[in-house]
Design a protein around this motif. Structure first.
Motif: not given
Ligand code: NAD
Ligand code: TYD
Length: 370
Positions: A20, A24, A239
């Motif tokens: 992730y 990102t 997240k």
């Protein structure tokens, strides 16, 4: 460029977090520190480790000189601690290992960070901290113990762990709290509910059930199958952690959960139904089925002796995450579970790889006396 140490980054949630973060941000450097226990697999992050933005170091979080060496070599500003012994059933068999990694390992990481990040003292004698540094602990809702039929865990729910695993995670949270109070150490803690998704080691409920269905093996359901867990798709957890590391207030605890409570038996039945449906509608998937399609049925469900001290129900109140950090889960359970099952159907080589060691012996021992 911000440099992170990600411990346990070859395990389930840690590896998802590494992927992730790399997808990102372009301005992060990740040093993955992982001991590669049975639960860690370098293959999971092999494509992510490029020696520049993502560097892998095999080692134990309890090893003080190794962690010190990493702080000397890299300008570490953030530590995210995923490394842990994480399976409740294993903690019942061998509690000691859980205390060593989960408590002493966490304290060791903090102690090294304390030495490198303290840059003087304020007028009361508390350390002043380098700008932008943060220690983040990935903790669990299991520290709160078990709920009855109603209610939710909030950040102020008293700590009441029941298993050696949850006791070790609670102890780690307490030593972090002690560092926060004594040194004003810049740490945050997230306490998350049960995760599911890709790269989940197949000793935990959902991936174990998928594996056994495909092999036509019994599906061991502990007790009456009515224990409740609050399931969160792993990317939503990643997240949340990122949000807390970047914007959460140092010294704070945040509960992370999806308002998605399910009884274990519901999960098992839904998994059988979904696999059967996928096999019927997308016959290409049948090549991974090691049994006849007619065996993919509720007949596989086998109620077995309950886990000792089995917590009845977990459920998180994530209001603080929503109000302070505007975080909410984005993946519904319906979407997440199909995505997860498809991932396992398409990644059987990964399952074979991670279960090729001592796993089979463990599985037989674990379930032979149930
Ligand atoms: P996991 O068991 O899949 O992975 C743990 C990783 O830590 C593995 O890669 C392992 O090799 C590594 N590790 C173990 N001991 C180590 C040591 N001494 N030094 C360095 N590395 C070591 O665990 P997971 O499910 O990814 O959980 C990650 C973290 O999240 C854990 O701290 C766990 O307590 C917490 N958590 C998990 C869940 C969940 O549902 N899985 C929910 C809430 C919190
Ligand atoms: P697990 O995935 O081990 O996570 P945790 O214990 O941390 O919540 O277990 C989830 C639930 O499923 C828990 O109530 C125990 C139950 N369970 C089974 O019924 N059968 C199994 O084979 C396993 C591994 C778990």
């Amino acid at each position: 460029m911000k440099t992170y140490i990600i411990t346990g980054g070859a395990g389930f949630i840690g590896a998802n977090f590494v992927k992730y973060m790399l997808a990102t941000y372009h301005d992060v450097q990740l040093i993955v520190l992982d001991a590669l226990t049975y639960a860690g697999n370098l293959g999971t992050i092999a494509k992510d480790v490029d020696g520049k933005r993502c560097i892998f170091v095999k080692g134990d979080i309890c090893d003080s000189s190794l962690v010190t060496g990493l702080f000397e070599k890299y300008p570490v500003e953030v530590v995210v601690n995923f490394a842990a012994e994480s399976h409740v059933d294993r903690s019942i068999e061998n509690p000691r290992l859980f205390l060593e990694t989960n408590i002493l390992g966490t304290q060791n990481l903090m102690e090294v960070a304390r030495k490198f990040w303290a840059v003087g003292k304020d007028d009361k004698g508390y350390p002043s901290w380098k700008k932008g540094v943060r220690f983040h602990q990935v903790s669990t809702d299991e520290v709160y113990g078990s709920l009855g039929a109603t209610g939710y865990f909030t950040e102020t729910t008293p700590l009441d762990p029941h298993s050696p695993y949850s006791a070790s995670k609670t102890s780690a949270d307490l030593i972090i709290k002690a560092y926060m109070e004594t040194y004003k150490f810049p740490a945050t803690i997230t306490r998350c509910s049960n995760n599911y998704g890709p790269y989940h080691f197949p000793e935990k409920l959902i991936p174990l059930i998928i594996k056994n269905i495909l092999e036509g093996k019994k599906l061991p359901v502990y007790g009456d199958g009515k224990n409740v867990r609050d399931w969160l798709y792993v990317e939503d957890h990643c997240k949340a952690i990122d949000q807390v590391v970047r914007f959460g207030r140092a010294g704070e605890i945040y509960n992370v959960g999806g308002h998605n409570e399910k009884q274990n038996i519901e999960i098992v039945k839904l998994t059988i139904d979904t696999i059967r449906h996928l096999m019927e509608t997308e016959p290409a998937y049948r090549k991974v089925l090691k049994t006849d399609l007619s065996n993919v049925s509720y007949d596989l469900i086998t109620y077995v002796t309950d886990r000792l001290g089995h917590d009845q129900r977990y459920a998180i109140d994530p209001t603080k995450m929503k109000n302070e950090l505007n975080w909410a889960p984005e993946t519904s359970f319906e979407t997440g579970i199909i995505r997860t099952i498809r991932w396992y159907l398409e990644n059987q080589a990964w399952v074979d790889e991670v279960t090729s060691g001592d796993y089979q012996k463990y599985y037989e021992k674990m379930y032979s006396n149930r």
